[in-house]
Design a protein around this motif. Sequence first.
Motif, short mmCIF file in Angstrom:
data_model
loop_
_atom_site.label_atom_id
_atom_site.label_comp_id
_atom_site.label_asym_id
_atom_site.label_seq_id
_atom_site.Cartn_x
_atom_site.Cartn_y
_atom_site.Cartn_z
N UNK A 181 -0.10 0.24 3.52
CA UNK A 181 1.27 0.72 3.36
C UNK A 181 1.65 0.80 1.90
N UNK B 238 0.05 4.04 0.75
CA UNK B 238 0.80 5.21 1.17
C UNK B 238 2.04 5.36 0.31
N UNK B 239 2.66 4.24 0.08
CA UNK B 239 3.86 4.23 -0.72
C UNK B 239 3.58 4.69 -2.15
N UNK B 240 2.54 4.12 -2.73
CA UNK B 240 2.19 4.46 -4.11
C UNK B 240 1.87 5.95 -4.22
#
Lengths: 328, 663
Positions: free
Chosen positions: B494, B497-499
């Motif tokens: 996660x 994905x966020x980065x």
Amino acid sequence: MLRFLARRLLWFAITLFCVVTISFFMMRAVRGGPFDGERTLDPAIERNIEAKYHLDWSLPKQYLQYVGPFNLDEHGFELFGGDGSDRFGGVLCLEFGPSFKYKDFTVDQIIGQSLPISALLGIVAMMWALALGISAGIASALRRGSGLDLGMRLAATGGIALPNFVIASFLVILTVFMIPLFPVAGWGSIRHMLLPGFALGAPFAAYISRLTRTGMLEVLSQDHIRTAQAKGLAPRTVILRHALKGGLLPVVSYLGPATAGILTGSLVIEKIFFIPGLGSHFINSALNRDYTLSMGVTILFTILVYSLNTLVDLAYTMLDPRIDLEEI
Amino acid sequence: MAKPTHKRWDFGAQDMEKILAEATSHKGESLWQDAWRRLKRNRSAFWSMVFLALFGLMALIAPVLPLASPIALSLRTEATAPSWPWESPPPTTAETPKGAAITSDFGAVMDNGWRHRSVIGFEAKGGAVDEVVGALVELVEGVTDRSPMVDRRSSEGAGQSTLYYLAVPYSYSDPAHTDWEPTGLTGSAVLHRIGDDAAWVDLVLPEGGEDPSSFDSWAVQGQDLTASLMLRAQGDRLLRYNFALDRPFAGSFAGIRVNGHLAPAIGKASEWGPLGAPRPEPAPEEAEPTTEGVTPSVTPSDEASDETIAAIQQDSFKLFLASFGERALGAATAEEDGQIVREGKGKRKVLFERRTAELREERGVVHDDLERRMTTALETFVAPAGVEVDLLSVASENGYWDINAADRFLVTVRAKVFGLWQTGNWLGTDSKGRDILARIVWGSRTSIMVALVATLCSLLIGVTYGAFSGLMGGRIDNLMMRFVDILYSLPFIFVVIFLITILNEYKLELENRFGLDREIVFYLVIGAIYWLTMARVVRGQVLSLKNSEFIEAARVIGAGTPRILFAHLVPNVLSIVIVYLTLTIPAVMLFEAFLSFLGLGIEPPKVSWGTLAVDGTEAVNPLRIYWWLVLFPAAAMGSTLLALNVLGDGLRDALDPKLRGKD
């Protein structure tokens, strides 16, 4: 035991705090908000929306509101100037707030709808992985060097070396289109769960079978097995009661990473089989800047991974009394 | 009484020498020699290594191999099944061109043949079209020295025009376009902006000047886009070109380029007439080229005041000059003074195909020469009475994405060695007609690159962190390892994905300010995740080694800290690091595939095994099973990862000190 749990809880709190804080501020620091659409909104409407979701507050205040436990808006605690009708809220009260994108839902509702589906898929996958992995591992350990052993080891390495969505598409071609055994996609009955569960569990089954094989081979060469065989126990009793217990130790320690992996893998599998689970929410919410939903899912996954790891450590001591909980 | 002599302990100088000589001549096997010997004996690990070496070599020299282009799209709408090298490729379209005029199957170049090509499209209308096209083909053959392929794309009906495409193989060894420059170009150009994504140009050329129709391509250049203008000479010297952009354009136009060339025109910029040249009368409505698909519904300049017009002219002239300079003028914006009416979108797309001249120039591939010769041939072609021929589009494709100088060199080598020969669709094509074999080979480069860079990154962080933590010990070690524990319990995917979502948001800034490609950052992000286990492993090893006896012995002998560190600690840690590296690489490759599946990985047109596997997955449908799309990428990926895993296991056994000297 209690001390172990207490320590774990403390670290859990610290971890969760870090996760919440970092992801909250990172999320807000990124350009683009949840209401950036193709249409530019009327400034008045935008102000109203921002007021509704408290986006007009200062960041620290938003953070406090999000973490809780006190509700800071006009319905909050009397001490902070509210009317006292809704005093508590925030993550500490397990309230993750309203979703920004799915306007009629709160994050709790969304999670409540999709978590059971994902959990069920994960459990089915785990069952597949354990059942297949352990039995294949035992079989190849007992028939060491045979063709069966070789075949299973090859299959296991293949399972580790391929992404699960490739395995899934092979399975779909084979068992849905060529031999129609399963429905293509969807969710509801057990038949719907078997194929995605298998595709999700396959890499882990492969790994578990390898671990089981190594563990079993090591245990089978030990003295107590020889003793058990010498005193005339049935082979089945020797294997199931005496050998398996020691042989499964590596598998148990792998269960923690495996659950984390299954959670991750479910993002892909849910997309392939159109399963309305949590996976799609995470990616979409991050892309949509749906702050609350994104953080809600992150927090949920952190909790899951952490508590499952703790459970695995507990189970480890049950299987192997030599291991001291204090040392973990 | 004579003292007994104890000869036994009395070494003579000779004996001593002998013993010393024996001691120095005896060479113990080093850890690495031993490991190498044992690895060679492990047959599966050895062959894995050979396989990986061959595969790596293939990836390295991919541009030299006579493969089809990995990205060139064809007009084919369905994926084609693999064909054996000795089989002739299946026909591409149901409607095969017939008639004596058609020299060869266009599909051979468009779909199965040489994918690096120049294509011109034209529209022909009238009676004996086929003969005309035959003459055209001969003409093009004459100017390009190679036989063009022709394809007829729309059905012929009475009075209806037929679309033709003429393709000429393009090779990297073709000479760059140098012998031509826009000479004698005088006059002024005024740019009018209509709305956000359309504009037109009034081009005023003096009588007796060069015929503008000899300039084959014009482009209006904005901040980051280049739109092509269709050239259409009118009887008078006023030329008005309408053009549409393929997306809303908010900035200012930078100017007009001729033939995609900046350099030859720099000296000519002054010849473009004085500032504020007299504005010509707008062309009559019917003289405007309505076939272009865009017609201004209002003649806007009439409504604008003279000052505005002067300003526009000034601005556009500045912009025009700027286009020959290095940097676009940011300030000027033309008046928004009209609406455009669009006809069919598809038609517009054909007509106003976006030019990528500039991009191609950056890639160092200038095949305007071929393009120009073809266009000129078509434009100077005098069609017999009753037949109308209209040039629609010119497009060249070099068949690669933005490749670096080394790869360009390799491609040139390829063109020299193999000429125009290339492999057929031995492994089939995907639904867009791209060759799977070429995609797998080119994809292996990207995947191996991701794996290597990310693994090295994880190595750097992990070893430094782990070694530091292990060497410091005590409270610092405890704290550092707790931090790793916290990171371990995060759901890492996660974070990634966020980065990467953030990364996509700041792509331009990263490129402009730090010169960082999105891809490099992508590698680094993956690498930054995989260091945790490495740090733990290294730390454990350092901790156990730090207090071991041989280190103490070295210290007693008087070895300094650097010597202990590099001669004793590093080699011992290194073996474990190498083992872990070979196991990290497959993990990273899988992770890249995973990210590609989520749409966060390598961006098209580049290709990686992950994107290939995803394409295969997406092609799974109940109507037709495109097994080759799933099988071949999976086989390439699976065998490589399998080999890496086997090699990793073999290395672990070979480098295990406990097993040293055993087989």
